[in-house]
Write a protein that holds these residues in place. Structure first.
Motif, PDB file in Angstrom:
ATOM      1  N   LEU A 276       0.826  -1.205   0.000  1.00  0.00           N
ATOM      2  CA  LEU A 276       0.000   0.000   0.000  1.00  0.00           C
ATOM      3  C   LEU A 276       0.862   1.258   0.000  1.00  0.00           C
ATOM      4  CD1 LEU A 276      -2.925  -0.920   2.430  1.00  0.00           C
ATOM      5  CD2 LEU A 276      -3.027  -0.576  -0.044  1.00  0.00           C
ATOM      6  N   THR A 277       1.927   1.233   0.786  1.00  0.00           N
ATOM      7  CA  THR A 277       2.814   2.401   0.833  1.00  0.00           C
ATOM      8  C   THR A 277       3.429   2.687  -0.537  1.00  0.00           C
ATOM      9  OG1 THR A 277       3.366   1.955   3.148  1.00  0.00           O
ATOM     10  CG2 THR A 277       4.862   3.384   1.920  1.00  0.00           C
ATOM     11  N   SER A 278       3.911   1.662  -1.183  1.00  0.00           N
ATOM     12  CA  SER A 278       4.583   1.838  -2.476  1.00  0.00           C
ATOM     13  C   SER A 278       3.595   2.174  -3.587  1.00  0.00           C
ATOM     14  CB  SER A 278       5.355   0.575  -2.841  1.00  0.00           C
ATOM     15  OG  SER A 278       6.303   0.268  -1.843  1.00  0.00           O
ATOM     16  N   ILE A 279       2.469   1.471  -3.622  1.00  0.00           N
ATOM     17  CA  ILE A 279       1.503   1.690  -4.707  1.00  0.00           C
ATOM     18  C   ILE A 279       0.871   3.073  -4.602  1.00  0.00           C
ATOM     19  CG2 ILE A 279      -0.697   0.922  -5.670  1.00  0.00           C
ATOM     20  CD1 ILE A 279       0.127  -1.937  -4.932  1.00  0.00           C
ATOM     21  N   THR A 280       0.524   3.494  -3.399  1.00  0.00           N
ATOM     22  CA  THR A 280      -0.066   4.830  -3.250  1.00  0.00           C
ATOM     23  C   THR A 280       0.923   5.926  -3.627  1.00  0.00           C
ATOM     24  OG1 THR A 280       0.523   4.747  -0.889  1.00  0.00           O
ATOM     25  CG2 THR A 280      -1.737   4.153  -1.487  1.00  0.00           C
ATOM     26  N   THR A 281       2.204   5.724  -3.298  1.00  0.00           N
ATOM     27  CA  THR A 281       3.223   6.706  -3.702  1.00  0.00           C
ATOM     28  C   THR A 281       3.336   6.774  -5.223  1.00  0.00           C
ATOM     29  OG1 THR A 281       4.487   6.275  -1.685  1.00  0.00           O
ATOM     30  CG2 THR A 281       5.643   7.392  -3.470  1.00  0.00           C
ATOM     31  N   PHE A 282       3.350   5.610  -5.873  1.00  0.00           N
ATOM     32  CA  PHE A 282       3.450   5.561  -7.336  1.00  0.00           C
ATOM     33  C   PHE A 282       2.230   6.205  -7.988  1.00  0.00           C
ATOM     34  CE2 PHE A 282       2.747   3.501 -11.433  1.00  0.00           C
ATOM     35  CZ  PHE A 282       3.979   3.693 -12.044  1.00  0.00           C
TER      36      PHE A 282
END
Length: 348
Positions: A276-282
């Motif tokens: 979730l952290t990585s996908i939301t940042t992307f």
């Protein structure tokens, strides 16, 4: 001529252009037979037209120099130059036209030297939408510089302007990157109370850099200063996912007592947070990547480094970090068993 073949380059200027008009004088056979040399001929002509100092005297508080030469109106006349009377060693005077061949031509307006070496500079305008300064310099170094160095052995080529500024900035940013890595290591080592685990966590950083480079390649962007800024920022972000896994593993290791079970449970507990952290940042950076306004073009390289670096590093982190933690624990166990064996041998 090479730069003219590159469509993104325009307004080419250099200091080697033959822009200054001049008259060339060369002694004839008759002039040499009469005892003249090139030096003596040029001295007489310079004295006639530039004037030679014949006297100086004091007028009040000023020193006045008296120069003898042709009037100013005659200096601009080529006819007067041709009819100039040249004095021979025996005192006779002969017209210049009888002693020298006169031709017109062009020469360089000035000669520039750097460290006692003659220097020629070339400047131009660059359409950065078609080609970056870094790409142009690399292209010149690859296609043009080798042939020039082979043709002129003593030739030194250096790049200034934006290319030089970028090189200096990249050097300073390399120092900043090393300092950032050291600070990240210290900040990780203190709460983890380990010298090795921070290194394992930071192993995600090289894969993040690879992801940033792949992102530039897929978006047809050149690596520049802003790209490096994004990579430095990326280095501080990609360690978060690895830290989540490592810190949860340390907690479960004490509770469960089994390394394998602790790693499996840590991955299950933290996989949702990591993704979730990585996908939301992307996803949050995606609108900026698709922006076409001129103001956004300066931010896109940094955003590409951050977005693609995080995405790529996350996929690697979920596989690499558990493996590295397992290897680390195996090595620790091996060292402890070796120490116990040595202690047992010493006791016997």
């Amino acid at each position: 001529s090479y730069l003219k073949t590159i469509s993104a380059v325009s307004g080419i200027e250099d200091n080697a252009a033959l822009s200054q008009s001049q008259l060339n004088l060369s002694l004839t056979e008759q002039g040499r037979a009469l005892g003249l040399t090139t030096q003596s001929l040029s001295n007489q002509i310079l004295n006639y037209f530039d004037g030679s100092k014949v006297q100086s005297y004091q007028r009040d508080s000023d020193e006045v120099e008296v120069q003898l030469g042709y009037p100013g109106s005659s200096q601009a006349s080529i006819t007067d130059l041709i009819d100039t009377q040249i004095r021979l060693d025996d005192g006779n005077q002969v017209p210049l036209s009888s002693l020298a061949n006169i031709s017109s031509g062009f020469t360089e307006q000035e000669i520039v030297r750097i460290d006692a070496k003659r220097a020629v500079y070339i400047s131009s305008e660059l359409n950065k939408e078609s080609l970056s300064a870094t790409e142009l310099v690399n292209q010149i170094k690859t296609e043009l510089v080798p042939s020039l160095e082979q043709q002129f052995a003593s030739l030194d080529i250096s790049f200034a302007g934006e290319a030089q500024e970028q090189e200096e900035t990249q050097s300073s940013m390399l120092v900043m990157f090393v300092m950032a890595m050291l600070i990240i290591y210290i900040l990780l080592a203190i709460p983890l109370k380990s010298y090795v685990q921070p290194v394992l966590i930071m192993m995600a950083i090289p894969f993040g850099i690879i992801g940033a480079m792949l992102g530039h390649w897929s978006n047809d962007l050149a690596l520049g200063i802003l790209s490096l800024n994004g990579i430095i920022a990326l280095s501080g972000v990609v360690v978060n996912d690895s830290l989540l896994l490592a810190s949860r593993f340390n907690e479960l290791k004490l509770e469960m007592g089994s390394i394998t079970k602790a790693i499996n449970q840590a991955c299950r507990d933290r996989v949702r947070a990591v993704l979730l952290t990585s996908i939301t940042t992307f996803v949050g950076l995606m609108p900026l990547l698709g922006e076409t306004s001129r103001q956004a073009q300066f931010l896109i390289p940094a955003a590409v480094s951050l977005a693609y670096g995080i995405l790529y590093a996350t996929a690697i982190t979920l596989i690499l970090i558990p493996v590295l933690l397992m290897i680390h624990e195996d090595i620790k166990g091996l060292i402890q068993r070796s120490k116990q064996s040595l202690v047992g041998v010493n006791e016997h």
